[in-house]
Design an enzyme around this catalytic site. Structure first.
Site, mmCIF file in Angstrom:
data_model
loop_
_atom_site.group_PDB
_atom_site.id
_atom_site.type_symbol
_atom_site.label_atom_id
_atom_site.label_comp_id
_atom_site.label_asym_id
_atom_site.label_seq_id
_atom_site.Cartn_x
_atom_site.Cartn_y
_atom_site.Cartn_z
ATOM 1 N N SER A 168 -8.355 -20.103 46.961
ATOM 2 C CA SER A 168 -7.110 -20.132 46.204
ATOM 3 C C SER A 168 -5.911 -20.195 47.142
ATOM 4 O O SER A 168 -5.786 -21.125 47.929
ATOM 5 C CB SER A 168 -7.039 -18.945 45.253
ATOM 6 O OG SER A 168 -7.915 -19.159 44.154
ATOM 7 N N LYS A 220 11.617 -12.634 24.781
ATOM 8 C CA LYS A 220 11.813 -11.545 25.727
ATOM 9 C C LYS A 220 10.566 -10.700 25.918
ATOM 10 O O LYS A 220 10.311 -10.197 27.024
ATOM 11 C CB LYS A 220 12.983 -10.657 25.260
ATOM 12 C CG LYS A 220 13.379 -9.577 26.259
ATOM 13 C CD LYS A 220 13.892 -10.202 27.544
ATOM 14 C CE LYS A 220 14.357 -9.160 28.534
ATOM 15 N NZ LYS A 220 14.819 -9.756 29.807
#
Length: 460
Positions: A168, A220
């Protein structure tokens, strides 16, 4: 221990880390973060344990004084063996760690960058060895550091010695070296991205705890841990991961040149390759004992240069390293930026045809809401198409942030319209026609054809 800070870095944010490492982290730290036992869904992989050594030296994102300190007192932030600077990249990789080397099992991108800068500035260092053993880490900061490593190759040879993992984010960094040396049991790859989300709603219900989220702004509290993950939020997170994976593959392709193309990197589907399989896939260059290979690297003549000639051109990342403290002179041999569209229209047409096969006349500039829920395959295809359009636009001289486009829900057609509008406004569409007599005889890509039509309409 700052549990909230750890949770913020681990959950609801893209990570380029091997799933086994992610599960190992959750198994060990999850109960301490949440205060209770946790269960896993979707993956069943055994974890790994790591020992860590703490090195307290610190660095800054915008520069460090290690080069100056070395010049004054001979203190080096890395080991030097026969003129080769050894930079360790081990453990979990994090952004803004602000230390050199490992701290509690973490390695900071800032620390690696500071060591790289000092090695380039040191006249006694004639080569750089990246000693890599990492399962990956955070997306933030990884691609910027990859740019620095790739640029360093123009000044001094950079070899990556994997012992035993470069997965990765670890592979993002390794792929930018001139050569990657892998032991027989070494593992590389995992060109993918993962996001962790925790759902505590069931456990809270059992304990009779109700959490009320009072917020301003519809998004949010997206992906909060106190409610099940809504499908719409899941889909948006999936789109963002696909864009980062596209960027991951693009970075690998630029670093590896002809040895690993962008399409080949994507085709690995985040698989891990070991030993000879990694060599055959183009993910590494040499199968050897890292210690023996390092000594061969160090024993090379004093005038050693990069042993790899990269013939494949690829786009540079949009972020350019900018060190202000004893930064080395910017090498003239850095990979050049792609020329503006008016310079090579034939290349623009080729790029359009190869990278955005589904380009057609745009319908509207405003993003339209999905008429029906999209399945995972459709989400992946749309995100990949957005990333391709943005990459093509950058080659045409129109800068569009793919991650920002996905986060705003922009569709491929609206992005194409934005590219055409920008080209027309800067008269670049007319330049395409004026500088592409050879390409005119060939079948134009839809984007170039639309640009020509825009220019033609503007002249009437």
């Amino acid at each position: 221990m700052h549990h909230a800070q750890i949770a913020q870095r681990a959950f609801n944010t893209p990570l380029m880390i091997d799933p086994a490492k992610a599960l190992a982290f959750l198994s060990g730290m999850g109960p301490r973060i949440t205060g209770q036992d946790i269960t896993f869904r979707g993956l069943d992989v055994a974890g790994y344990d790591e020992a860590a050594a703490a090195l307290p030296a610190r660095a800054s994102l915008f520069g460090s004084d290690h080069a100056r300190r070395h010049q004054q007192g001979g203190n080096q932030p890395f080991a030097v063996v026969d003129g080769i600077a050894v930079i360790e990249i081990a453990g979990t990789l994090v952004h803004r760690g602000a230390w050199i080397g490992q701290s509690s099992g973490l390695t900071s991108y800032e620390g690696i960058a500071a060591q790289l800068q000092a090695a380039l500035a040191d006249p006694g260092v004639r080569g750089i060895a990246l000693d890599i053993d990492s399962f990956g880490g955070e997306v933030a900061g990884a691609f910027d550091l990859a740019d620095r490593i790739r640029a360093a190759r123009a000044q001094k040879p950079v070899h990556a010695f994997v012992a035993e993992h470069a997965l990765s984010a670890g592979y993002v960094l390794a792929s930018q070296a001139d050569r990657i040396i892998l032991p027989r049991t070494g593992a590389v790859g995992s060109i993918g991205v993962v996001t962790l989300h925790t759902d505590m709603s069931g456990a809270l219900d059992q304990k009779g705890i109700a959490v009320t989220l009072i917020h301003a702004g519809a998004h949010k509290v997206d992906a909060n841990p106190y409610q099940p993950l809504p499908q719409a939020v899941h889909n948006q997170m999936q789109r963002e991961l696909e864009v980062v994976r596209f960027l991951f593959a693009e970075t690998v392709a630029v670093g590896r040149g002809d040895r690993m193309t962008h399409d080949a990197a994507l085709a690995t589907e985040a698989a891990v390759f070991r030993g000879t399989d990694a060599i055959a896939a183009g993910l590494a260059d040499e199968l050897a004992d890292p210690v023996t290979a390092f000594h061969a690297f160090a024993a090379a003549p004093r005038g050693i240069t990069s042993t790899t000639s990269l013939s494949r051109k690829g786009p540079e990342m949009t972020t350019t390293p900018n060190d202000t403290d004893n930064a080395p002179t910017k090498p003239a041999a850095q990979t050049p930026q792609e020329p503006p569209v008016t310079a090579t229209a034939a290349e623009a047409a080729d790029a359009s045809a190869s990278e955005a096969p589904a380009i057609a006349e745009p319908a509207a500039t405003a993003p339209a809401p999905d008429p029906a829920p999209m399945d995972a395959a459709a989400i992946r295809a749309e995100a990949a198409e957005v990333a391709q359009v943005c990459a093509q636009a950058n080659r045409l001289g129109v800068a569009i942030d793919a991650a920002d486009a996905v986060s705003k829900g922009l569709k491929p057609d609206s992005l194409r319209a934005r590219v055409l509008d920008d080209l027309a406004a800067r008269s670049d569409a007319a330049g395409i026609i004026a500088t592409a007599p050879a390409a005119a005889a060939a079948k134009d890509s839809p984007l170039v054809a639309a640009a020509k039509q825009t220019a033609s309409d503007a002249k009437r």
